[in-house]
Design an enzyme around this catalytic site. Structure first.
Site, PDB file in Angstrom:
ATOM      1  N   SER A 132       0.865  -1.186   0.000  1.00  0.00           N
ATOM      2  CA  SER A 132       0.000   0.000   0.000  1.00  0.00           C
ATOM      3  C   SER A 132       0.895   1.226   0.000  1.00  0.00           C
ATOM      4  O   SER A 132       2.088   1.128   0.256  1.00  0.00           O
ATOM      5  CB  SER A 132      -0.871   0.021   1.259  1.00  0.00           C
ATOM      6  OG  SER A 132      -0.108   0.475   2.369  1.00  0.00           O
ATOM      7  N   ASP A 133       0.318   2.380  -0.250  1.00  0.00           N
ATOM      8  CA  ASP A 133       1.073   3.608  -0.002  1.00  0.00           C
ATOM      9  C   ASP A 133       0.935   3.924   1.494  1.00  0.00           C
ATOM     10  O   ASP A 133       0.215   3.268   2.237  1.00  0.00           O
ATOM     11  CB  ASP A 133       0.572   4.749  -0.901  1.00  0.00           C
ATOM     12  CG  ASP A 133       1.640   5.835  -1.069  1.00  0.00           C
ATOM     13  OD1 ASP A 133       2.587   5.872  -0.250  1.00  0.00           O
ATOM     14  OD2 ASP A 133       1.538   6.646  -2.003  1.00  0.00           O
ATOM     15  N   PHE A 134       1.657   4.929   1.924  1.00  0.00           N
ATOM     16  CA  PHE A 134       1.753   5.353   3.319  1.00  0.00           C
ATOM     17  C   PHE A 134       0.350   5.528   3.942  1.00  0.00           C
ATOM     18  O   PHE A 134      -0.387   6.438   3.554  1.00  0.00           O
ATOM     19  CB  PHE A 134       2.478   6.696   3.293  1.00  0.00           C
ATOM     20  CG  PHE A 134       3.203   7.084   4.540  1.00  0.00           C
ATOM     21  CD1 PHE A 134       4.571   6.908   4.649  1.00  0.00           C
ATOM     22  CD2 PHE A 134       2.529   7.676   5.593  1.00  0.00           C
ATOM     23  CE1 PHE A 134       5.250   7.313   5.783  1.00  0.00           C
ATOM     24  CE2 PHE A 134       3.201   8.077   6.729  1.00  0.00           C
ATOM     25  CZ  PHE A 134       4.572   7.895   6.821  1.00  0.00           C
TER      26      PHE A 134
END
Ligand code: NOJ
Length: 765
Positions: free
Chosen positions: A300-302
């Site tokens: 996932s992104d942050f």
């Protein structure tokens, strides 16, 4: 097929009853039975054996990616790292740099956890680790993929020598809207060029992807998908478009990265068709894995997982299930997987396997410290030869936008006034996402000019801040705000300019006016700088604008009123030296724009490969009622895609085509002679475009299909020829079939997307 899907559905229903999922989550889960990625090779046997010893919690730990405090790349923090690490609750770390720290964390993982599984160490190495190359948008303007491979290789070698084994690059999002700040991180608006650059980056980072040595690391293609199509250019917002547009215009660079063997993919923050990408099983499972055959892992992104609660997709305690079902294997920072996932054995197994396979592929189970040699860290980072490469790359990215009366190159004897808020700046030259780039070691343009001409030959004045408004200066992260009054600064600049033969102004955007969360609603030169330019223009001396920018800018006034404009983007560690050598003609600019510059922000999104309409303006005059045009601005861009001048002149002969028709297996050749008729050696980027004139679904007015960088000495001439093959005529039709349809095509060759010669041919049945 039917049976498979029915089974999948039944299983999903069963799972939902067992674990109380909502029907919404069930629909994301129906890929459970579609995949069988456990093959009986050595890697899988090793991982299976290891997994047979792992508890469910330890498997969840592998899915957990935590941030550390060496760098801040998002709002959230992770606490208690060491305790979690010892408990086997961490699979990877981001934003921790340097061999000493990484080696110690790896030691704890290997020696103090029950199973001793090594960690991944990831970092945003976007255009360099410590030796900083130009921003990716600039590198794409070189149209030089081999040089991009080199730049990515050097960046990777430095990162790998600092202990890292995973970089969050390449960023391959197509962007057609200059308001979006992250346009700086990608390769612009074109899917063909974007794909070429995506492949080059993956090659530079992963090499042959055997990871047999310790100079290559895992790449991470991002941000899947459509992140660059953020509505209104506003970061993190939804991207809404037809699948026809996705497949034809936005997906190609992602797919190119997958085909180049990228080891990991990052899910984007945005919503796609009503589901955040992080929870979008169609994207991750159907498109990425099934259609394109991606075999790596998805991160996932942050905090992308926990953010799905803000998207309103699920409650905070069930977002993890949505993301995991959607095919996101690793949770960056939010710790939702490790803290909330219960009873998901099968899916957790799949994700855990993919992550362990990546670690195996890297060779971390054989030698967890393979990237942790302090001697290499001392030797490989910020070497003079790396800096020279960065300088050379910067030179190739500069785009000469205007050069009235050949004011450039400077002859050498002129008295120079150097003016502008970016003229004596160090950090701004590095651009956004500059990793460990060190502004203290980055010469400013003023220093480089003084170094060349001697201090006494340069008269310098700052002239203004970026904006008048101090809040805007702070939003632009401009650290060098001058407290003097506007008048005082302007007067100083005025008097410096009056005593010079030529005025060189260094202006535009600061590094942080592009990049993440740096959308702009106005693409003009910021007010204080434009007013200073207006004042300088009254003096009557030639003005050369050295433009710093991470995006296309609507610099219409500057185009109309200044003598020369050299777009230098953010050129990295040795940008200043590269700029000076270009100003004085040792480097002849050859870059060409990979984004359309609009006349005004109101034209955005603006891109060359647009569709026509039922009421095209065609050859009609602007303004024409009942035609597609604005009443208040002519339809052209300020500078088109593919545009860029040189100190020399290139003349194109007539374009010729080997035949005016082709059959499926044929190759046509389109050729043109290009001659350097000027006084300087130079490089011309010759461009090939195609248009499908009649097709079952509407097609763009033109599409880039090839290019060649041609180096020609003054007076030299060469034939440039491009093949046209059947596959180049294909597109995704209304039903998403990838087809070439018989009928008329136009082929266009020339120096940019507007200045082209056109011929026609037919694809026969
Ligand atoms: C958020 C950004 O969107 C992404 O590009 C980056 O890789 C991560 N943060 C990690 O820093």
């Amino acid at each position: 097929m039917m049976i498979r899907y029915t089974l999948a559905l039944l299983l999903a229903l069963f799972v939902s009853q067992m674990f109380g999922e909502t029907t919404n989550e069930v629909s994301h889960c129906n890929y459970l039975l579609r995949e069988n990625d456990v093959t009986d090779d050595a890697a899988n046997r090793f991982v299976s054996k290891l997994m047979s010893k792992m508890t469910y919690e330890e498997k969840l730990g592998q899915l957990n990616l935590l941030t550390q405090s060496d760098f801040v790349t998002g709002e959230a923090r992770n606490h208690g790292f060491e305790t979690k690490l010892k408990q086997g609750r961490v699979g990877g770390v981001l934003n921790m740099v340097g061999v000493a720290k990484i080696r110690e964390a790896q030691r704890v993982a290997v020696e103090e956890t029950r199973l001793g599984i090594p960690l991944l160490f990831g970092f945003d190495v976007i255009h360099g680790y410590k030796t900083i190359f130009p921003i990716p948008l600039a590198m794409s303007a070189s149209w030089h993929p081999e040089a991009v491979v080199d730049a990515a290789s050097i960046a990777t070698l430095e990162a790998a020598s600092a202990g890292l084994n995973w970089v969050f690059s390449p960023m391959v999002d197509i962007c057609r809207d200059g308001r979006w700040g992250r346009i700086a991180e990608g390769s612009g608006e074109d899917p063909f060029l974007g794909s070429v650059m995506a492949r080059a980056m993956v090659r530079g980072i992963q090499g042959d992807a055997t990871f047999s040595g310790n100079d290559k690391v895992l790449a991470c293609m991002k941000h899947f998908a459509l992140y660059g199509a953020a509505e209104a250019g506003l970061d993190y917002t939804k991207a809404d478009m037809s699948r026809h547009t996705m497949y034809n215009d936005y997906f190609p660079p992602y797919r190119a990265a997958v085909e180049a063997g990228v080891a990991s993919v990052m899910a984007s923050f945005n919503d796609v068709e009503g589901l955040p990408a992080t929870g979008n099983s169609w994207l991750m499972n159907d498109v990425l894995r099934e259609q394109w055959g991606f075999g790596g892992f998805v991160v996932s992104d942050f905090t992308g997982v926990s953010e799905m609660a803000f998207h309103g997709i699920a409650r905070s305690d069930s977002v993890a299930g949505v993301a995991l079902c959607a095919g996101v294997d690793m949770d960056m920072v939010s710790e939702r997987y490790v803290n909330t996932l219960k009873g998901r054995e099968q899916l957790v197994d799949k994700a855990c396997r993919r992550i362990l396979l990546a670690k195996y592929r890297l060779g971390l189970f054989d030698d967890p410290y393979k990237y942790c040699d302090p001697e290499r860290e001392r030797q490989n980072i910020y070497k003079e030869e790396n800096l020279e490469k960065a300088c050379q790359m910067a030179k190739e990215t500069f785009v000469l936008l205007k050069n009235k009366d050949r004011v450039l190159p400077l002859k050498g004897g002129e008295r120079v006034a150097l003016i502008g808020p970016l003229a004596d700046s160090h950090g701004e030259l590095l651009g956004n996402w500059c990793a460990r780039g060190d502004w203290r070691q980055t010469p400013s343009l003023r220093e480089a000019l003084e170094g060349r001409l001697g201090k006494e030959k340069i008269a310098y004045a700052k002239g203004c801040n970026i904006y008048y408004d101090m809040q805007l200066n702070r939003n632009a992260y401009y650290p060098e705000i001058d407290k003097r009054s506007v008048d005082e600064m302007m007067r100083e600049a005025d008097s410096v300019a009056r005593n010079a033969d030529v005025i060189v102004v260094a202006m535009g955007e600061t590094a942080n006016m592009s990049g993440e969360s740096a959308s702009r609603s106005n693409l003009d030169m910021p007010d204080a700088q434009r007013d200073l330019l207006k004042r300088l223009a009254t003096i009557g001396k030639p003005i050369v604008l050295v433009l710093f920018n991470g995006r296309p800018m609507s610099i219409k006034w500057e185009k109309d009123n200044l003598d020369a404009i050299l777009d230098v983007w953010f050129g990295g560690s040795r940008a200043a030296e590269a700029i000076v050598s270009t100003l004085y003609g040792e480097n002849n600019p050859s870059g060409k724009l990979t984004v359309t510059f609009p006349q005004t922000v109101g034209q955005e999104p603006m891109y060359y490969n647009h569709k026509t309409s039922g009421r095209p303006l065609g050859n009609a005059q602007w303004f024409s009622k009942y035609r597609v045009n604005y009443i208040d601005i002519s339809p052209e861009p300020l500078y088109p895609f593919g545009y860029g001048l040189s100190y020399t002149d290139f003349e194109y002969g007539p374009v010729s085509l080997s035949s005016d028709s082709m059959l499926r297996g044929d190759t046509l050749r389109v050729s043109v002679r290009v001659k350097n008729t000027g006084r300087y050696d130079g490089v011309e980027i010759v461009q090939l475009y195609l248009r499908d004139v009649i097709s079952k679904a509407t097609r763009p007015v033109k599409e880039l299909k090839g290019f060649e960088r041609v180096a020609l000495k003054a007076g030299e001439e060469r034939e440039v020829s491009f093949p046209i093959i059947y596959d180049m005529l294909k597109y995704y039709d209304y039903n998403l079939n990838y087809v070439a349809e018989p009928g008329d095509f136009e082929v266009m060759v020339g120096r940019n997307s507007v200045d082209l010669q056109t011929l026609k041919f037919k694809l026969l049945e």
